[in-house]
Design a protein around this motif. Structure first.
Motif, PDB file in Angstrom:
ATOM      1  N   VAL A 268      64.216  40.284  64.333  1.00  0.00           N
ATOM      2  CA  VAL A 268      63.196  39.625  65.022  1.00  0.00           C
ATOM      3  C   VAL A 268      63.160  38.219  64.324  1.00  0.00           C
TER       4      VAL A 268
ATOM      5  N   PRO B 118      60.799  34.135  64.658  1.00  0.00           N
ATOM      6  CA  PRO B 118      59.851  33.550  65.386  1.00  0.00           C
ATOM      7  C   PRO B 118      60.038  32.378  66.610  1.00  0.00           C
TER       8      PRO B 118
ATOM      9  N   THR C 221      60.133  36.404  68.987  1.00  0.00           N
ATOM     10  CA  THR C 221      58.700  36.939  69.099  1.00  0.00           C
ATOM     11  C   THR C 221      58.078  36.726  70.430  1.00  0.00           C
TER      12      THR C 221
ATOM     13  N   HIS D 120      54.378  37.161  70.612  1.00  0.00           N
ATOM     14  CA  HIS D 120      53.581  38.445  70.381  1.00  0.00           C
ATOM     15  C   HIS D 120      53.474  38.387  68.597  1.00  0.00           C
TER      16      HIS D 120
ATOM     17  N   THR E 243      58.505  42.350  68.571  1.00  0.00           N
ATOM     18  CA  THR E 243      58.596  41.700  70.132  1.00  0.00           C
ATOM     19  C   THR E 243      57.691  42.695  70.925  1.00  0.00           C
TER      20      THR E 243
ATOM     21  N   THR F 156      61.651  43.227  60.988  1.00  0.00           N
ATOM     22  CA  THR F 156      60.415  42.407  61.557  1.00  0.00           C
ATOM     23  C   THR F 156      60.707  40.887  61.172  1.00  0.00           C
ATOM     24  N   VAL F 157      59.962  40.294  61.920  1.00  0.00           N
ATOM     25  CA  VAL F 157      59.933  38.453  61.507  1.00  0.00           C
ATOM     26  C   VAL F 157      59.534  38.771  60.210  1.00  0.00           C
TER      27      VAL F 157
ATOM     28  N   GLU G  57      51.014  42.308  59.562  1.00  0.00           N
ATOM     29  CA  GLU G  57      52.016  42.543  60.644  1.00  0.00           C
ATOM     30  C   GLU G  57      52.601  43.964  60.606  1.00  0.00           C
TER      31      GLU G  57
END
Lengths: 142, 318
Positions: B79, B81, B113, B116, B121, B143-144, B150
């Motif tokens: 992921v 952004p 994302t 989100h 996402t 993950t981002v 988060e």
């Protein structure tokens, strides 16, 4: 509701030269136009490019080339797309090309070639006008 | 062969297309997900989270290589952004994963994302199910690059790996709740850098304080030192993941069941929220109650969001 589908574009750099400034600039321009850009860096083989395009389900591949490798890589990419039944993924090129090569590239199905001096807005406008996100998968249900 | 059969038999193109439809919230994708669900539950899901620049993509790349050595197939969801201003995104996690591009045993998908929050996402859990159904043995979710809150990944993965680097775990950072509490395994990447020992010490204290409690007394989150670019520490990380999996699966605990329940709960909640919203919106449209009109009413102070929601629920769901 009807949300718009997002255009997905792979920006790739086939061949051996490591000058990816142009590719990065165009990736940013695409992002700023609201597209999702998959950027994979330099030294990509045609096989890597086509595999990535399929896994990422992109609508368009933008190839940046400065090295003259287009005479090999562009036809090879078109061939691989065909072999993978992925001819609906369209391909454009940007960079330095001998003038006489441009008709040949268009002849093998490259949609457009952008040469040095092309404005970013011309390129993003062209994409907006000519490329639309593909349709959803058909499913009858059970 | 319809799309469900294609995906179950591992067809890359069909899988890639469905993932796009899920991301774009195409209604038919839900019908396909329903058919795929019986084929899920075999994959092991490992999440990687941590601040931007700590080396998550490189670790994922290295681990994918490690799992391929065992002949396990690997799915990767990475992921990045979305720009909140243009809605566009540059997804660059693949740059670190190039050596897997030609391996048919590895499927990589870059996700944006799209507004989100939470590190993943909206579509990630559904996509994990698709890669599971297509037969991937291990699914790595990156993950981002996250900040402090988060923590969604902990509800999606069986094992969550929290990645940090020397110099980022100051004393003050270490007492922060949330992100630091979700790790089943801690990785100190770029461990050749100065301050590595200090970071490990601080992490150890932190684990004593909180992470251990959250994970249950039986599991003490290990701290693994790595230098992902040099493949250093990858065996240790691989072993730590295996150990955590064995711990979850060991019969004398209810841990595995807990993890499955946690994931099922989140997915049910998300699906319900999604479907309820979609249904109400569709009914509003049919009844000629325009969403935009209500927005106007709020802007012009003729009504407020709270009253309108009550009215919508009473009318459309009553």
């Amino acid at each position: 509701m009807g949300k718009d589908r997002k255009l997905r574009i792979l920006v790739a750099k086939p061949g051996l030269d490591g000058h990816d400034r142009g590719a990065r600039v165009i990736a940013r321009a695409f992002r700023d136009s609201g597209f999702e850009v998959i950027y994979t860096g330099c030294h990509q083989t045609p096989e890597q490019i086509v595999n990535t395009a399929i896994q990422e389900d992109v609508d368009l591949i933008g190839l940046s080339i400065l090295s003259g490798a287009h005479t090999y890589s562009f036809p090879r990419i078109m061939e691989l797309l065909k072999e993978s039944n992925a001819e609906d993924i369209r391909v454009i090129g940007g960079g330095i090309f001998p003038l006489e090569d441009i008709p040949k590239l268009k002849g093998i199905g490259i949609r457009e070639i952008f040469e040095p001096g092309a404005k970013l807005k011309d390129i993003t406008d062209w994409v907006e006008q000519n490329i639309s996100p593909r349709k959803a998968v058909a499913f009858e249900g059970k | 062969m319809d799309i469900v059969e294609q995906i179950v038999s591992g067809n890359v193109r069909a899988t890639a297309r469905l993932l796009r439809d899920i991301d774009d919230e195409i209604p038919s994708a839900r019908a396909i997900l329903k058919e795929l669900y019986p084929h899920t539950g075999k994959a092991y899901v490992i999440g990687f989270t941590g601040s931007p620049g700590v080396g998550k993509s490189t670790l994922v790349d290295q681990l994918a290589t490690r799992f391929r050595k065992e002949d396990l197939t690997v799915g990767i969801l990475a992921v990045d952004p979305t720009s909140p201003f243009t809605g566009g995104a540059i997804l660059g996690d693949r740059i670190r994963m190039q050596r897997h591009f030609l391996d048919p045993g590895v499927f990589i998908r870059s996700l944006a994302t799209r507004g989100h929050f939470g590190g993943l996402t909206k579509s990630t859990n559904d996509m994990v199910n698709v890669l599971d159904a297509m037969g991937k043995d291990v699914i790595l979710v990156e993950t981002v690059g996250v900040g402090q809150d988060e923590v969604e990944i902990a509800n999606s993965a069986h094992t969550t790996v929290l990645v940090t680097i020397p110099g980022m775990g100051d004393e003050i950072q270490a007492i922060k709740a949330g992100i630091m509490e979700i790790g089943n395994i801690f990785v100190v990447n770029k461990a050749d850098r100065e301050g590595s020992r200090k970071t490990i010490r601080e992490l150890r204290n932190l684990i004593e304080l909180g992470a251990k409690r959250r994970n249950g007394d039986d599991w003490e989150p290990p701290i693994v030192e790595t230098e992902a670019v040099k493949s250093r520490g990858m065996e240790d990380l691989h072993e730590a993941i295996r150990n955590h999996r064995s711990f979850l699966l060991s019969t004398h605990t209810e841990k595995w069941r807990e993890v499955l329940e946690k994931r099922a709960r989140i997915q049910l909640m998300e699906a319900l929220r999604e479907e309820a919203f979609r249904t109400i919106l569709a009914r509003m449209e049919k009844d000629g109650n325009s969403f935009d009109l209500m927005v106007d009413q709020i802007v012009e102070k003729q009504s407020d969001p709270y009253t309108l929601v009550q009215e919508i629920i009473a009318k459309e769901m009553g």
